[in-house]
Design an enzyme around this catalytic site. Structure first.
Site, mmCIF file in Angstrom:
data_model
loop_
_atom_site.group_PDB
_atom_site.id
_atom_site.type_symbol
_atom_site.label_atom_id
_atom_site.label_comp_id
_atom_site.label_asym_id
_atom_site.label_seq_id
_atom_site.Cartn_x
_atom_site.Cartn_y
_atom_site.Cartn_z
ATOM 1 N N CYS A 1 -2.663 8.818 2.745
ATOM 2 C CA CYS A 1 -2.351 8.293 1.414
ATOM 3 C C CYS A 1 -3.489 8.601 0.449
ATOM 4 O O CYS A 1 -3.294 8.633 -0.769
ATOM 5 C CB CYS A 1 -2.075 6.790 1.472
ATOM 6 S SG CYS A 1 -3.331 5.844 2.343
ATOM 7 N N GLU B 1 0.875 -1.172 0.000
ATOM 8 C CA GLU B 1 0.000 0.000 0.000
ATOM 9 C C GLU B 1 0.912 1.223 0.000
ATOM 10 O O GLU B 1 1.443 1.614 1.029
ATOM 11 C CB GLU B 1 -0.907 0.003 1.237
ATOM 12 C CG GLU B 1 -1.885 -1.143 1.301
ATOM 13 C CD GLU B 1 -2.995 -1.052 0.271
ATOM 14 O OE1 GLU B 1 -3.072 -0.023 -0.449
ATOM 15 O OE2 GLU B 1 -3.779 -1.995 0.162
#
Length: 518
Positions: free
Chosen positions: A304, A270
């Site tokens: 993010c 990720e």
């Protein structure tokens, strides 16, 4: 809920988790195996104060932990999955009990707002609830065999030891996304928290240790190691760890992917996001501003999924810009434990330097700053980590716009054609995590979600780029890494698939009609 006082005693919060000494180190359960003298010092970006020091894992410490995890796996994998789910349920209840204190610690050590800290702990609780139900649904498929008197099916077995490397921006939630699922799947976990937020990791470890001790289960089911990238390499290069789940920058992810692939292990990555919201002429401007502002300044732009780019049609460009400028003037920046503040600090002064560099580069490229940035100084800003959220008019081809700016800098981009042009601009970056479109036009919305639309792992309509729910698989494509965590069928990455064929006849026919007579 009332704001937490900025003058709270951090030691009282730590003691609420059973941490009597701030110094801690590598551990399984509540036992410290840290034998070295080197430490990580954790400073709060809120006020610049030293919270505590955590011992760094040595190679000898690591071997003790991996042995403990391997031994625990032998017991945990044979524990029925619903019973594993019951243990995870108890861990979720433990989190409910400690939600305020853990949320406070997250806010103080990382710098996100107190409400966001509480929200992060709530995500942990939610994933535990999800995992409890999942513990009774780890099912495979049955298939028809081409051979008479045969039955085919597939089943899933736990992988073993799962290594988890997490980032500072979500210091506890991302660990729980991995751990809760891995636990119900029968895996044991070794976690390396970010060296910037080690104390939140220790707090979670103490809570987990209590649950496993209360159930007479081995402490090695949940393990912790602390340190910088050198400790991370112990995990990524270890053949005894079949899966590494790593969250962080694209640069870090490429290194992890190479190390794990070199030993033919599995990796769940990720990584970076350069997320955009497309604003079409049919957008609801009020909704657009709310989604864009929260997406850009929430967690001080350190998610993010933070909104980095706003791609606006020229016909409404000035209207949207003016609304954003008005909204930004209302933002309050300060101690995140005080709920009247919308924006807290960046994680450290290195992040501040990157923020300043981004603003410099967008101007050098020919961009126009419409909401000035800058570092805040004076009373309440002594840590040097508080900055002003900034907005810059830019062009898609600017190099700085092509990269992820992990700070509250929002780039306004203009398009003039139909939604296809906006989608092309959105997709023309290396990252592919989260995306959104603001429109009341059904055709535009469906095109955005179609095979010719967004190339991101997350594509939203009339909501922003951040705020993913645990029920859906979370992750992105391209340089975001391709991993999926949390909901849907993300659990499958934590298990190995096995196809089984059972012959219940007295004969042995071969597949594809092959004849082999003896």
């Amino acid at each position: 809920m009332k704001s937490v006082s900025a003058k709270f005693e951090i030691k009282k919060v730590l003691k609420s988790f059973g941490i009597k000494e701030i110094n801690d180190g590598t551990s399984t359960g509540v036992k410290s195996f840290a034998s070295g003298s080197e430490t990580i010092q954790s400073y709060s970006p809120v006020d610049g104060q030293l919270i505590g020091a955590v011992k760094i894992t040595t190679q000898a410490d690591y071997e003790t932990v991996i042995t403990s995890a391997q031994e625990a796996f032998k017991i945990w994998r044979t524990t029925p999955a619903p019973q594993r789910g019951e243990v995870v349920r108890q861990f979720g209840d433990k989190l409910r009990k400690h939600k305020k204190n853990l949320g406070t610690l997250v806010s103080y050590e990382m710098g996100k707002s107190f409400q966001e800290g509480l929200g992060e702990v709530q995500e942990m609780i939610d994933i535990c609830d999800f995992a409890v139900g999942l513990s009774r649904q780890l099912h495979g498929l049955t298939m028809h065999s081409e051979r008479a008197g045969h039955r085919m099916y597939e089943q899933y077995h736990p992988l073993g030891v799962v290594g988890i490397i997490s980032a500072f921006n979500f210091p506890v939630a991302v660990w729980s996304w991995n751990t809760a699922l891995a636990w119900v799947c029968g895996d044991v976990c070794i976690w390396k928290p970010s060296e910037k937020t080690p104390l939140t990791g220790i707090a979670c470890q103490y809570l987990a240790a209590e649950v496993f001790a209360e159930n007479n289960l081995p402490e090695g089911i949940s393990c912790l190691v602390n340190g910088d990238f050198h400790v991370g390499e112990m995990l990524t290069k270890d053949k005894r760890i079949p899966l590494i789940s790593a969250t962080g920058s694209t640069r870090m992810g490429k290194i992890v992917a190479q190390d794990v692939a070199a030993r033919l292990g599995k990796s769940l990555l990720e990584l970076g996001g350069n997320n955009a919201i497309i604003v079409t002429p049919d957008a609801d401007i009020k909704m657009t501003v709310i989604g864009a502002v929260f997406g850009a300044v929430g967690t001080c732009g350190q998610r993010c999924t933070s909104t980095r780019r706003l791609i606006i049609h020229e016909s409404i460009y000035d209207t949207v810009k003016d609304a954003l400028v008005h909204a930004y003037k209302q933002l309050k920046i300060g101690n995140p434990l005080d709920e009247k503040h919308h924006v807290g600090p960046l994680i450290d002064t290195d992040a501040v330097a990157m923020y300043n560099d981004a603003l410099k580069k967008v101007v050098e490229a020919g961009g126009n700053i419409i909401i000035e940035g800058g570092v805040l100084t004076g009373k309440g800003y002594e840590s040097g980590c508080y900055v002003k959220p900034a907005i810059a008019e830019a062009k898609p081809e600017f190099e700085i716009v092509q990269h992820e700016t992990f700070a509250p800098v929002l780039y306004l981009l203009k398009y003039s054609g139909d939604v296809s042009e906006a989608i092309e601009i959105q997709n023309n970056v290396a990252q592919g995590l989260s995306s959104a479109i603001m429109t009341n036009n059904l055709r535009e919305a469906e095109q955005f979600l179609s095979v010719n639309g967004s190339d991101c792992g997350i594509a939203n309509v009339n909501i922003g780029t951040s705020g993913a729910e645990i029920g859906g698989a979370f992750g992105g494509e391209k340089e975001t890494g391709g991993g999926r965590e949390s909901g849907s069928d993300a659990w499958k990455v934590y298990m190995r698939r096995q196809t089984n064929t059972i012959n219940y006849t007295a004969n042995l026919p071969l597949a594809q009609g092959i004849k082999f007579e003896l």
